[in-house]
Design a protein around this motif. Structure first.
Motif, PDB file in Angstrom:
ATOM      1  N   THR A  22      -8.983 -41.532  -0.001  1.00  0.00           N
ATOM      2  CA  THR A  22     -10.048 -42.074  -0.697  1.00  0.00           C
ATOM      3  C   THR A  22     -10.097 -41.734  -2.065  1.00  0.00           C
ATOM      4  N   ALA A  23      -9.968 -40.430  -2.388  1.00  0.00           N
ATOM      5  CA  ALA A  23     -10.205 -39.824  -3.531  1.00  0.00           C
ATOM      6  C   ALA A  23      -9.128 -40.230  -4.767  1.00  0.00           C
ATOM      7  N   PHE A  24      -7.783 -40.233  -4.047  1.00  0.00           N
ATOM      8  CA  PHE A  24      -6.720 -40.628  -5.099  1.00  0.00           C
ATOM      9  C   PHE A  24      -6.100 -41.928  -5.103  1.00  0.00           C
ATOM     10  N   VAL A 147      -5.016 -29.020  -4.998  1.00  0.00           N
ATOM     11  CA  VAL A 147      -5.529 -30.284  -5.095  1.00  0.00           C
ATOM     12  C   VAL A 147      -7.186 -30.063  -4.814  1.00  0.00           C
ATOM     13  N   ILE A 148      -8.095 -30.883  -5.391  1.00  0.00           N
ATOM     14  CA  ILE A 148      -9.207 -31.091  -4.948  1.00  0.00           C
ATOM     15  C   ILE A 148      -9.641 -32.724  -4.949  1.00  0.00           C
ATOM     16  N   GLY A 149     -10.452 -32.724  -4.059  1.00  0.00           N
ATOM     17  CA  GLY A 149     -10.757 -34.534  -4.093  1.00  0.00           C
ATOM     18  C   GLY A 149     -12.113 -34.415  -3.226  1.00  0.00           C
ATOM     19  N   THR A 150     -13.002 -35.447  -3.707  1.00  0.00           N
ATOM     20  CA  THR A 150     -14.159 -35.691  -2.923  1.00  0.00           C
ATOM     21  C   THR A 150     -14.027 -37.089  -2.603  1.00  0.00           C
ATOM     22  N   ARG A 151     -14.461 -37.345  -1.302  1.00  0.00           N
ATOM     23  CA  ARG A 151     -14.314 -38.826  -0.755  1.00  0.00           C
ATOM     24  C   ARG A 151     -15.119 -39.703  -1.651  1.00  0.00           C
ATOM     25  N   GLN A 155     -18.920 -38.811  -4.754  1.00  0.00           N
ATOM     26  CA  GLN A 155     -18.522 -37.993  -6.113  1.00  0.00           C
ATOM     27  C   GLN A 155     -19.888 -38.034  -6.897  1.00  0.00           C
ATOM     28  N   ARG A 156     -19.869 -36.875  -7.676  1.00  0.00           N
ATOM     29  CA  ARG A 156     -21.001 -36.773  -8.520  1.00  0.00           C
ATOM     30  C   ARG A 156     -22.212 -36.245  -8.113  1.00  0.00           C
ATOM     31  N   ARG A 157     -22.059 -35.609  -7.057  1.00  0.00           N
ATOM     32  CA  ARG A 157     -23.367 -34.899  -6.180  1.00  0.00           C
ATOM     33  C   ARG A 157     -23.328 -33.301  -6.173  1.00  0.00           C
ATOM     34  N   GLY A 158     -22.332 -32.869  -6.662  1.00  0.00           N
ATOM     35  CA  GLY A 158     -21.802 -31.275  -6.426  1.00  0.00           C
ATOM     36  C   GLY A 158     -20.999 -30.974  -5.519  1.00  0.00           C
ATOM     37  N   VAL A 159     -20.049 -32.112  -4.874  1.00  0.00           N
ATOM     38  CA  VAL A 159     -19.318 -31.456  -3.941  1.00  0.00           C
ATOM     39  C   VAL A 159     -18.029 -30.642  -4.402  1.00  0.00           C
ATOM     40  N   GLY A 160     -17.506 -31.395  -5.527  1.00  0.00           N
ATOM     41  CA  GLY A 160     -16.424 -30.508  -6.163  1.00  0.00           C
ATOM     42  C   GLY A 160     -16.863 -29.080  -6.610  1.00  0.00           C
ATOM     43  N   ALA A 161     -18.148 -28.980  -7.056  1.00  0.00           N
ATOM     44  CA  ALA A 161     -18.638 -27.771  -7.520  1.00  0.00           C
ATOM     45  C   ALA A 161     -18.469 -26.454  -6.501  1.00  0.00           C
ATOM     46  N   ILE A 162     -18.869 -27.050  -5.413  1.00  0.00           N
ATOM     47  CA  ILE A 162     -18.990 -26.189  -4.256  1.00  0.00           C
ATOM     48  C   ILE A 162     -17.571 -25.543  -3.925  1.00  0.00           C
ATOM     49  N   ALA A 182      -4.709 -31.328 -14.398  1.00  0.00           N
ATOM     50  CA  ALA A 182      -6.181 -32.086 -14.080  1.00  0.00           C
ATOM     51  C   ALA A 182      -5.939 -33.654 -14.192  1.00  0.00           C
ATOM     52  N   THR A 183      -6.398 -34.291 -13.627  1.00  0.00           N
ATOM     53  CA  THR A 183      -6.534 -35.679 -13.664  1.00  0.00           C
ATOM     54  C   THR A 183      -7.758 -36.085 -14.708  1.00  0.00           C
ATOM     55  N   ALA A 184      -7.574 -37.145 -15.269  1.00  0.00           N
ATOM     56  CA  ALA A 184      -9.078 -37.445 -16.052  1.00  0.00           C
ATOM     57  C   ALA A 184     -10.162 -37.243 -15.451  1.00  0.00           C
ATOM     58  N   LEU A 189     -15.215 -31.293 -15.018  1.00  0.00           N
ATOM     59  CA  LEU A 189     -15.687 -30.248 -13.934  1.00  0.00           C
ATOM     60  C   LEU A 189     -14.691 -28.961 -14.397  1.00  0.00           C
ATOM     61  N   TYR A 190     -13.544 -29.188 -14.707  1.00  0.00           N
ATOM     62  CA  TYR A 190     -12.887 -28.003 -14.921  1.00  0.00           C
ATOM     63  C   TYR A 190     -13.478 -27.156 -16.348  1.00  0.00           C
ATOM     64  N   ARG A 191     -13.627 -28.095 -16.959  1.00  0.00           N
ATOM     65  CA  ARG A 191     -14.301 -27.726 -18.192  1.00  0.00           C
ATOM     66  C   ARG A 191     -15.377 -26.652 -18.093  1.00  0.00           C
ATOM     67  N   LYS A 192     -16.388 -27.397 -17.295  1.00  0.00           N
ATOM     68  CA  LYS A 192     -17.579 -26.529 -16.746  1.00  0.00           C
ATOM     69  C   LYS A 192     -17.360 -25.271 -16.155  1.00  0.00           C
ATOM     70  N   TRP A 193     -16.180 -25.126 -15.559  1.00  0.00           N
ATOM     71  CA  TRP A 193     -15.984 -23.819 -14.726  1.00  0.00           C
ATOM     72  C   TRP A 193     -14.825 -23.152 -15.365  1.00  0.00           C
TER      73      TRP A 193
HETATM   74  C1  LIG Z   1     -12.406 -34.621  -9.628  1.00  0.00           C
HETATM   75  C2  LIG Z   1     -13.384 -34.569  -8.377  1.00  0.00           C
HETATM   76  C3  LIG Z   1     -12.807 -33.712  -7.173  1.00  0.00           C
HETATM   77  C4  LIG Z   1     -14.947 -33.870  -8.775  1.00  0.00           C
HETATM   78  O1  LIG Z   1     -15.625 -33.987  -7.573  1.00  0.00           O
HETATM   79  P1  LIG Z   1     -17.142 -34.257  -7.499  1.00  0.00           P
HETATM   80  O2  LIG Z   1     -17.563 -33.951  -6.102  1.00  0.00           O
HETATM   81  O3  LIG Z   1     -17.575 -35.650  -8.195  1.00  0.00           O
HETATM   82  O4  LIG Z   1     -17.801 -33.089  -8.659  1.00  0.00           O
HETATM   83  P2  LIG Z   1     -19.060 -32.573  -8.727  1.00  0.00           P
HETATM   84  O5  LIG Z   1     -20.088 -33.603  -8.273  1.00  0.00           O
HETATM   85  O6  LIG Z   1     -19.237 -31.310  -8.503  1.00  0.00           O
HETATM   86  O7  LIG Z   1     -18.958 -32.862 -10.660  1.00  0.00           O
HETATM   87  C5  LIG Z   1     -18.497 -33.771 -11.151  1.00  0.00           C
HETATM   88  C6  LIG Z   1     -19.384 -34.478 -12.011  1.00  0.00           C
HETATM   89  O8  LIG Z   1     -20.769 -34.773 -11.578  1.00  0.00           O
HETATM   90  C7  LIG Z   1     -21.588 -34.184 -12.174  1.00  0.00           C
HETATM   91  N1  LIG Z   1     -22.666 -33.915 -11.156  1.00  0.00           N
HETATM   92  C8  LIG Z   1     -22.731 -33.154 -10.414  1.00  0.00           C
HETATM   93  N2  LIG Z   1     -23.830 -33.525  -9.822  1.00  0.00           N
HETATM   94  C9  LIG Z   1     -24.600 -34.295 -10.159  1.00  0.00           C
HETATM   95  C10 LIG Z   1     -25.779 -35.212  -9.916  1.00  0.00           C
HETATM   96  N3  LIG Z   1     -26.485 -34.744  -8.496  1.00  0.00           N
HETATM   97  N4  LIG Z   1     -25.954 -36.031 -10.482  1.00  0.00           N
HETATM   98  C11 LIG Z   1     -25.321 -36.471 -11.394  1.00  0.00           C
HETATM   99  N5  LIG Z   1     -24.144 -35.951 -11.866  1.00  0.00           N
HETATM  100  C12 LIG Z   1     -23.831 -34.670 -10.917  1.00  0.00           C
HETATM  101  C13 LIG Z   1     -21.024 -32.887 -12.746  1.00  0.00           C
HETATM  102  O9  LIG Z   1     -21.859 -32.230 -13.777  1.00  0.00           O
HETATM  103  C14 LIG Z   1     -19.610 -33.348 -13.080  1.00  0.00           C
HETATM  104  O10 LIG Z   1     -19.741 -33.953 -14.345  1.00  0.00           O
HETATM  105  P3  LIG Z   1     -18.592 -34.154 -15.515  1.00  0.00           P
HETATM  106  O11 LIG Z   1     -17.267 -34.783 -14.634  1.00  0.00           O
HETATM  107  O12 LIG Z   1     -19.000 -35.059 -16.408  1.00  0.00           O
HETATM  108  O13 LIG Z   1     -18.373 -32.736 -15.972  1.00  0.00           O
HETATM  109  C15 LIG Z   1     -13.687 -36.167  -7.775  1.00  0.00           C
HETATM  110  O14 LIG Z   1     -14.171 -37.067  -8.774  1.00  0.00           O
HETATM  111  C16 LIG Z   1     -12.394 -36.816  -7.269  1.00  0.00           C
HETATM  112  O15 LIG Z   1     -12.009 -36.461  -6.149  1.00  0.00           O
HETATM  113  N6  LIG Z   1     -11.712 -37.668  -8.239  1.00  0.00           N
HETATM  114  C17 LIG Z   1     -10.481 -38.190  -7.906  1.00  0.00           C
HETATM  115  C18 LIG Z   1      -9.436 -37.355  -7.425  1.00  0.00           C
HETATM  116  C19 LIG Z   1      -9.189 -36.530  -8.532  1.00  0.00           C
HETATM  117  O16 LIG Z   1      -8.867 -36.924  -9.702  1.00  0.00           O
HETATM  118  N7  LIG Z   1      -9.375 -35.341  -8.265  1.00  0.00           N
HETATM  119  C20 LIG Z   1      -8.893 -34.144  -9.179  1.00  0.00           C
HETATM  120  C21 LIG Z   1      -7.479 -33.771  -9.392  1.00  0.00           C
HETATM  121  S1  LIG Z   1      -6.995 -32.624 -10.569  1.00  0.00           S
END
Ligand SMILES: CC(C)(COP(=O)(O)OP(=O)(O)OC[C@H]1O[C@@H](n2cnc3c(N)ncnc32)[C@H](O)[C@@H]1OP(=O)(O)O)[C@@H](O)C(=O)NCCC(=O)NCCS
Length: 229
Positions: A22-24, A147-151, A155-162, A182-184, A189-193
């Motif tokens: 679902t993520a990729f 690999v890191i992936g959020t369903r 996404q964008r609710r802090g799952v990846g950050a955990i 890194a994917t786009a 997220l990675y820069r923040k970390w």
């Molecule tokens: C990359 C990925 C893993 C990030 O996971 P995520 O769960 O969305 O990560 P987070 O929610 O912790 O952070 C993502 C963004 O949401 C923002 N965010 C976190 N909580 C938020 C909230 N409550 N409201 C709004 N934005 C929020 C973060 O600041 C971050 O912002 P940025 O991308 O502008 O820096 C996810 O987008 C994904 O699976 N993408 C597809 C697969 C992929 O490309 N994976 C990476 C391989 S290298």
């Protein structure tokens, strides 16, 4: 807080691939499986991951992030994100690397790729990622975010950050640099970390008929202050 990070046991590796799908997609997963995935394709991926985990104890660290607010009927068993890390705590000798390559070549003979697998594209991707790991890491100790992936839909609710919190703390505890491709979507997220871009992977998925180049940045994060000497 309904989000919890838990180790992902081997028995649940299938769930890992389901979340990755679902993520990729669109992305590396549908370049890898252009006609979708069959049951055999999933078994093939899961078996490969189990083999690596059994062969190199302590190297692979897989996690799931669950959302406890989801209903018991959730088709992903409440898993909203996954991450997969590898730890190489010691410098590896040429002999060790050679041995690993031989085992991997033997696996290729014993477990041929299923018909739907885009072997040409994945071999190209694998050769690029290997060349850049050789260039920036070589035989040195390091930690890899494989690999890191959020369903999709979570996404964008802090799952990846955990997961990033676990990985960066572990790298600092061990005093290891962290490396990733890194994917786009992941870059911000990675820069923040604490990761910095060091290069661009010379892989272009369009050569393999995929509509997007699937550009990946090489990013590194040095161990931070609280690292052990
Ligand atoms: C990359 C990925 C893993 C990030 O996971 P995520 O769960 O969305 O990560 P987070 O929610 O912790 O952070 C993502 C963004 O949401 C923002 N965010 C976190 N909580 C938020 C909230 N409550 N409201 C709004 N934005 C929020 C973060 O600041 C971050 O912002 P940025 O991308 O502008 O820096 C996810 O987008 C994904 O699976 N993408 C597809 C697969 C992929 O490309 N994976 C990476 C391989 S290298």
């Amino acid at each position: 807080m309904p989000l919890q990070i838990l180790p992902l046991p081997r028995s649940e590796f299938e769930q890992y691939y389901n979340v990755c799908w679902t993520a990729f997609v669109p992305g590396i997963m549908d370049m890898m499986w252009p006609d979708g995935r069959s049951k055999e394709d999933i078994e093939y991926s899961v078996a490969g991951m189990r083999r690596t985990d059994e062969r190199y104890p302590g190297r692979m660290h897989c996690f799931k992030v669950i959302d406890t607010d989801l209903p018991d009927t959730d088709p992903f068993d409440k898993v909203v994100g996954v991450s997969h890390w590898k730890i190489f705590p010691h410098e590896r000798s040429e002999e060790e690397l050679q041995k690993e390559k031989e085992l991997s070549d033997k696996d290729d003979e014993l477990y041929p790729d299923p018909p739907g697998y885009n072997k040409t594209a994945m071999e190209d991707f694998g050769a690029c990622t290997k060349a850049y790991k050789d260039k920036y890491i070589g035989r040195r100790p390091y930690m890899l975010l494989q690999v890191i992936g959020t369903r999709d839909g979570h996404q964008r609710r802090g799952v990846g950050a955990i997961s990033m919190k676990w990985g960066t703390e572990k790298a600092d505890e061990l005093g290891l640099p962290l490396y990733l491709e890194a994917t786009a979507k992941g870059e911000g997220l990675y820069r923040k970390w604490g990761f910095q871009e060091v290069d661009v992977l010379p892989f272009d998925a369009r050569k393999h008929g995929y509509p997007d180049p699937l550009t990946h940045l090489i990013m590194l994060r040095p161990p931070q202050q609280n690292a052990k000497p």
